[in-house]
Design a protein around this motif. Sequence first.
Motif, PDB file in Angstrom:
ATOM      1  N   THR A 296      32.127  35.359  22.893  1.00 46.80           N
ATOM      2  CA  THR A 296      32.359  35.025  24.286  1.00 46.80           C
ATOM      3  C   THR A 296      32.225  36.296  25.114  1.00 46.80           C
ATOM      4  N   LEU A 297      31.337  36.252  26.095  1.00 41.71           N
ATOM      5  CA  LEU A 297      31.167  37.363  27.020  1.00 41.71           C
ATOM      6  C   LEU A 297      31.716  36.944  28.373  1.00 41.71           C
ATOM      7  N   LYS A 298      32.631  37.739  28.904  1.00 41.72           N
ATOM      8  CA  LYS A 298      33.234  37.458  30.210  1.00 41.72           C
ATOM      9  C   LYS A 298      32.750  38.524  31.191  1.00 41.72           C
ATOM     10  N   PHE A 299      31.925  38.072  32.127  1.00 40.87           N
ATOM     11  CA  PHE A 299      31.333  38.957  33.124  1.00 40.87           C
ATOM     12  C   PHE A 299      32.168  38.884  34.390  1.00 40.87           C
ATOM     13  N   TYR A 300      32.741  40.024  34.774  1.00 45.70           N
ATOM     14  CA  TYR A 300      33.577  40.099  35.968  1.00 45.70           C
ATOM     15  C   TYR A 300      32.793  40.794  37.069  1.00 45.70           C
ATOM     16  N   ILE A 301      32.575  40.063  38.159  1.00 46.77           N
ATOM     17  CA  ILE A 301      31.862  40.622  39.305  1.00 46.77           C
ATOM     18  C   ILE A 301      32.522  40.114  40.581  1.00 46.77           C
TER      19      ILE A 301
ATOM     20  N   GLU B  71      41.823  38.583  38.306  1.00 43.47           N
ATOM     21  CA  GLU B  71      41.991  40.026  38.401  1.00 43.47           C
ATOM     22  C   GLU B  71      42.923  40.520  37.297  1.00 43.47           C
ATOM     23  N   ASP B  72      44.001  39.797  37.052  1.00 41.31           N
ATOM     24  CA  ASP B  72      44.922  40.177  35.978  1.00 41.31           C
ATOM     25  C   ASP B  72      44.222  40.165  34.626  1.00 41.31           C
ATOM     26  N   GLN B  73      43.373  39.160  34.423  1.00 35.70           N
ATOM     27  CA  GLN B  73      42.633  39.051  33.173  1.00 35.70           C
ATOM     28  C   GLN B  73      41.659  40.231  33.029  1.00 35.70           C
ATOM     29  N   ALA B  74      40.970  40.574  34.101  1.00 31.86           N
ATOM     30  CA  ALA B  74      40.024  41.696  34.070  1.00 31.86           C
ATOM     31  C   ALA B  74      40.747  43.002  33.749  1.00 31.86           C
ATOM     32  N   VAL B  75      41.861  43.229  34.401  1.00 31.37           N
ATOM     33  CA  VAL B  75      42.645  44.440  34.152  1.00 31.37           C
ATOM     34  C   VAL B  75      43.143  44.457  32.713  1.00 31.37           C
ATOM     35  N   GLY B  76      43.545  43.297  32.198  1.00 33.23           N
ATOM     36  CA  GLY B  76      44.006  43.201  30.817  1.00 33.23           C
ATOM     37  C   GLY B  76      42.927  43.574  29.809  1.00 33.23           C
ATOM     38  N   PHE B  77      41.692  43.272  30.121  1.00 31.05           N
ATOM     39  CA  PHE B  77      40.587  43.645  29.235  1.00 31.05           C
ATOM     40  C   PHE B  77      40.169  45.103  29.411  1.00 31.05           C
ATOM     41  N   GLY B  78      40.648  45.745  30.460  1.00 28.53           N
ATOM     42  CA  GLY B  78      40.271  47.134  30.705  1.00 28.53           C
ATOM     43  C   GLY B  78      39.089  47.296  31.631  1.00 28.53           C
ATOM     44  N   ILE B  79      38.763  46.247  32.388  1.00 24.63           N
ATOM     45  CA  ILE B  79      37.689  46.351  33.373  1.00 24.63           C
ATOM     46  C   ILE B  79      38.182  47.249  34.504  1.00 24.63           C
TER      47      ILE B  79
ATOM     48  N   LEU C  13      32.137  43.949  31.890  1.00 25.86           N
ATOM     49  CA  LEU C  13      31.936  42.915  30.884  1.00 25.86           C
ATOM     50  C   LEU C  13      32.946  43.081  29.772  1.00 25.86           C
ATOM     51  N   ALA C  14      33.554  41.979  29.377  1.00 26.82           N
ATOM     52  CA  ALA C  14      34.460  41.968  28.237  1.00 26.82           C
ATOM     53  C   ALA C  14      33.940  40.950  27.236  1.00 26.82           C
TER      54      ALA C  14
ATOM     55  N   ASP D 152      38.660  40.202  18.015  1.00 26.38           N
ATOM     56  CA  ASP D 152      38.221  41.565  18.308  1.00 26.38           C
ATOM     57  C   ASP D 152      37.670  41.572  19.726  1.00 26.38           C
ATOM     58  N   GLU D 153      37.874  42.684  20.423  1.00 30.11           N
ATOM     59  CA  GLU D 153      37.424  42.794  21.810  1.00 30.11           C
ATOM     60  C   GLU D 153      36.682  44.102  22.013  1.00 30.11           C
ATOM     61  N   ASP D 154      35.728  44.081  22.914  1.00 28.95           N
ATOM     62  CA  ASP D 154      35.006  45.280  23.321  1.00 28.95           C
ATOM     63  C   ASP D 154      34.652  45.093  24.798  1.00 28.95           C
ATOM     64  N   THR D 155      34.552  46.190  25.532  1.00 29.33           N
ATOM     65  CA  THR D 155      34.293  46.069  26.966  1.00 29.33           C
ATOM     66  C   THR D 155      33.272  47.094  27.437  1.00 29.33           C
ATOM     67  N   ILE D 156      32.657  46.755  28.533  1.00 31.43           N
ATOM     68  CA  ILE D 156      31.929  47.710  29.365  1.00 31.43           C
ATOM     69  C   ILE D 156      32.751  47.729  30.650  1.00 31.43           C
ATOM     70  N   PRO D 157      33.618  48.734  30.808  1.00 29.53           N
ATOM     71  CA  PRO D 157      34.574  48.720  31.920  1.00 29.53           C
ATOM     72  C   PRO D 157      33.929  48.688  33.304  1.00 29.53           C
TER      73      PRO D 157
END
Length: 167
Positions: free
Chosen positions: A49-54, A101-109, A125-126, A133-138
Amino acid sequence: VMAIVLFLAINIFSNTVFKTAQLDLTQESLYTLSKATGNILRDLDEPLTLKFYISDLVQEEIPALANYAQRVEELLRQYERLSDGKINLEIYHPQQFSPEEDQAVGFGIQAVPVSAAGEVIYFGLAGSNSTDDEDTIPLFNPGRETFLEYDVSKLIFNLSRPKKTLI
């Protein structure tokens, strides 16, 4: 009347048959994924699952960043399409003081301030796999546009090959 009906029929047919067809005529082949990326997508064993925050402000207030944001979104949609259902892309438009926004901050965006009034934007991107397992592009940095495919492919590769815990 017959010509109009034929024209509409051809358009409907071409929209359904050629929906995923793509022709890259750019000089640097910006919209063609490398063979290595294709191999990574073919070798996916589990769904990701890729979560794109914009933030909406990126496209409304910052024209220079809006073009890059569109390129990132198109690339992510291409990954989703070529993965044969193994990648699920979710797009979020976080507003200040919202659950997104809370979710994005939680992922480290990373939040980037854009005004003296305290407005911030999110453009990252998270990713997660089925074993949590999680990985991000902050933050998608326009200065790294030439490495965009590499960064996204690296994130997917890391998620597809989770590190085994040592006991």
